[in-house]
Design a protein around this motif. Structure first.
Motif, PDB file in Angstrom:
ATOM      1  N   MET A 115     -26.133  15.539  73.391  1.00 37.97           N
ATOM      2  CA  MET A 115     -25.395  14.570  74.192  1.00 37.97           C
ATOM      3  C   MET A 115     -24.611  13.488  72.938  1.00 37.97           C
ATOM      4  SD  MET A 115     -28.747  13.908  76.621  1.00 37.97           S
ATOM      5  CE  MET A 115     -28.155  12.293  77.254  1.00 37.97           C
ATOM      6  N   VAL A 116     -25.341  13.272  71.932  1.00 37.28           N
ATOM      7  CA  VAL A 116     -24.796  12.183  70.974  1.00 37.28           C
ATOM      8  C   VAL A 116     -23.363  12.972  70.327  1.00 37.28           C
ATOM      9  CG1 VAL A 116     -25.090  10.986  68.886  1.00 37.28           C
ATOM     10  CG2 VAL A 116     -26.828  11.191  70.466  1.00 37.28           C
ATOM     11  N   ALA A 117     -23.599  14.377  70.007  1.00 38.06           N
ATOM     12  CA  ALA A 117     -22.244  14.853  69.621  1.00 38.06           C
ATOM     13  C   ALA A 117     -21.164  15.006  70.670  1.00 38.06           C
ATOM     14  CB  ALA A 117     -22.694  16.356  69.143  1.00 38.06           C
ATOM     15  N   LYS A 118     -21.461  15.183  71.774  1.00 35.85           N
ATOM     16  CA  LYS A 118     -20.416  15.253  72.962  1.00 35.85           C
ATOM     17  C   LYS A 118     -19.998  13.604  72.979  1.00 35.85           C
ATOM     18  CE  LYS A 118     -19.777  15.892  77.786  1.00 35.85           C
ATOM     19  NZ  LYS A 118     -20.231  16.407  79.281  1.00 35.85           N
ATOM     20  N   ALA A 119     -20.876  12.563  72.812  1.00 33.27           N
ATOM     21  CA  ALA A 119     -20.220  11.352  72.732  1.00 33.27           C
ATOM     22  C   ALA A 119     -19.324  10.981  71.834  1.00 33.27           C
ATOM     23  CB  ALA A 119     -21.449  10.255  72.690  1.00 33.27           C
TER      24      ALA A 119
ATOM     25  N   HIS B  20     -18.122   3.521  57.177  1.00 32.96           N
ATOM     26  CA  HIS B  20     -18.511   4.826  57.654  1.00 32.96           C
ATOM     27  C   HIS B  20     -17.424   5.245  58.490  1.00 32.96           C
ATOM     28  CE1 HIS B  20     -23.214   4.386  56.693  1.00 32.96           C
ATOM     29  NE2 HIS B  20     -22.671   5.332  56.025  1.00 32.96           N
ATOM     30  N   PRO B  21     -17.327   6.515  58.785  1.00 27.58           N
ATOM     31  CA  PRO B  21     -16.497   7.069  59.641  1.00 27.58           C
ATOM     32  C   PRO B  21     -16.633   6.335  61.278  1.00 27.58           C
ATOM     33  CG  PRO B  21     -17.200   9.000  58.514  1.00 27.58           C
ATOM     34  CD  PRO B  21     -17.973   7.671  58.105  1.00 27.58           C
ATOM     35  N   ALA B  22     -15.560   6.405  61.933  1.00 28.63           N
ATOM     36  CA  ALA B  22     -15.921   5.948  63.302  1.00 28.63           C
ATOM     37  C   ALA B  22     -16.730   6.735  63.981  1.00 28.63           C
ATOM     38  CB  ALA B  22     -14.588   5.884  64.012  1.00 28.63           C
ATOM     39  N   PHE B  23     -16.963   8.001  63.845  1.00 31.25           N
ATOM     40  CA  PHE B  23     -17.977   8.807  64.917  1.00 31.25           C
ATOM     41  C   PHE B  23     -19.138   8.272  64.521  1.00 31.25           C
ATOM     42  CE2 PHE B  23     -18.407  11.419  61.005  1.00 31.25           C
ATOM     43  CZ  PHE B  23     -19.759  11.935  61.063  1.00 31.25           C
ATOM     44  N   ILE B  24     -19.561   8.062  63.175  1.00 31.69           N
ATOM     45  CA  ILE B  24     -20.788   7.453  62.996  1.00 31.69           C
ATOM     46  C   ILE B  24     -21.268   6.453  63.521  1.00 31.69           C
ATOM     47  CG2 ILE B  24     -22.280   6.488  60.864  1.00 31.69           C
ATOM     48  CD1 ILE B  24     -22.465   9.706  60.950  1.00 31.69           C
ATOM     49  N   ARG B  25     -20.458   5.341  63.365  1.00 32.71           N
ATOM     50  CA  ARG B  25     -20.677   4.170  64.121  1.00 32.71           C
ATOM     51  C   ARG B  25     -20.729   4.300  65.667  1.00 32.71           C
ATOM     52  NH1 ARG B  25     -15.993   2.569  60.841  1.00 32.71           N
ATOM     53  NH2 ARG B  25     -14.736   2.219  62.591  1.00 32.71           N
ATOM     54  N   LYS B  26     -20.075   5.101  66.403  1.00 38.21           N
ATOM     55  CA  LYS B  26     -20.182   5.399  67.898  1.00 38.21           C
ATOM     56  C   LYS B  26     -21.402   5.960  68.057  1.00 38.21           C
ATOM     57  CE  LYS B  26     -17.470   7.048  71.733  1.00 38.21           C
ATOM     58  NZ  LYS B  26     -15.951   7.783  71.732  1.00 38.21           N
ATOM     59  N   ALA B  27     -22.000   7.050  66.949  1.00 35.73           N
ATOM     60  CA  ALA B  27     -23.137   7.645  67.214  1.00 35.73           C
ATOM     61  C   ALA B  27     -24.429   6.582  67.132  1.00 35.73           C
ATOM     62  CB  ALA B  27     -23.473   8.764  66.157  1.00 35.73           C
TER      63      ALA B  27
END
Length: 286
Positions: A205-209, A182-189
């Protein structure tokens, strides 16, 4: 009583080796107190619990340490006192999946310890952790000496086998499963949600993260995860609430606020939508 503190060392693959150092009765008392608040150890009387505590050793582990390695015999089991770990599974083509996270009070265990086979998943430390660990042979002796513990671990081993079947057949829908492709942004979310779901968090908040706009994040999150951010967060919270109700003695209202809902009525509505029954029914039957 004597307790032990273990000094860790890791090999080239991050697996743990230990060197023990006696630190006195205080450590064993601390271990017994910690175990007394965790199922199934809370079912034991004070004296057996105090005796059991002597077989556990406090281990300080760095991020990246491998506690259990998929495909290898299980050398130790234990309980996380502080810090966190992840459970990962590598499939037959080499794809790695994060199947869950462990935190304080969670058991580090694999059904392979009961069957003498190799571990079906890996447990890897995420943030520096302190764990109470017990070697394989000591664990087997412990559950044979205490029937409530034996029942608990064999029952959960059976559930784990069922979970594995459902996971690899594509039928498992209750766990957090994140493909490492999965893209890094998914794992970070997902990591952000796992760490903060019990607080008031929003899509913004999650989008900003993840350094994305909320509209772009919302669209891509649903595309990759198959559900909306709101649905995913609600499922995460409902799962956590079920654990608090069934394992920690929380009532419905206490559980709803503990997992991040600020309205008990809304919690009940979401619970019914996800589970097909009310939280009160779940409480009565668990």
């Amino acid at each position: 009583m004597k307790g032990f503190f273990l000094l860790f060392r890791t090999d080239a693959e991050g697996r743990i080796g230990f060197g023990a150092e006696c630190v006195g009765a205080e450590a064993a008392m601390e271990t017994a107190h910690f175990l007394s608040a965790i199922d199934p150890f809370s079912q034991l009387a004070q004296d057996p619990l105090a005796q059991l505590a002597q077989s556990y050793k406090s281990v300080s582990l760095p991020a990246g340490a491998v506690i259990i390695k998929q495909g290898r015999p299980v050398q130790q089991v234990g309980i996380i006192q502080s810090g966190s770990a992840k459970i990962t599974v590598v499939d037959h083509v080499g794809d790695e999946y994060v199947c869950g996270r462990l935190g304080p009070g969670d058991l580090v265990f694999d059904a392979a310890v009961l069957s003498g086979t190799v571990a079906s998943a890996s447990v890897i430390v995420l943030s520096p952790a302190i764990c109470f660990m017990q070697p394989y042979n000591g664990f087997i002796e412990t559950i044979e000496a205490h029937p409530p513990l034996k029942h608990f671990f064999y029952h959960n081993a059976a559930l784990g086998i069922r979970w594995g079947y459902e996971f690899f057949s594509g039928r498992h829908t209750d766990a957090v499963v994140v493909n490492m492709r999965h893209p890094a942004f998914i794992r970070k979310a997902i990591e952000y949600i796992d760490d903060n779901y019990h607080h008031p968090i929003t899509l913004e908040m999650v989008a900003k993260a993840t350094a994305m706009s909320k509209f772009h994040f919302s669209r891509l999150f649903k595309q990759h995860m198959g559900v909306s951010f709101k649905r995913y967060l609600n499922r995460k919270r409902i799962k956590a609430a079920k654990q608090l109700i069934s394992q920690s003695g929380y009532n419905v209202t206490e559980a709803s606020f503990a997992v991040g809902f600020n309205d008990a009525s809304y919690f009940s509505r979401v619970f019914r939508e996800e589970e097909g029954s009310s939280p009160k029914w779940f409480l009565l039957h668990h």
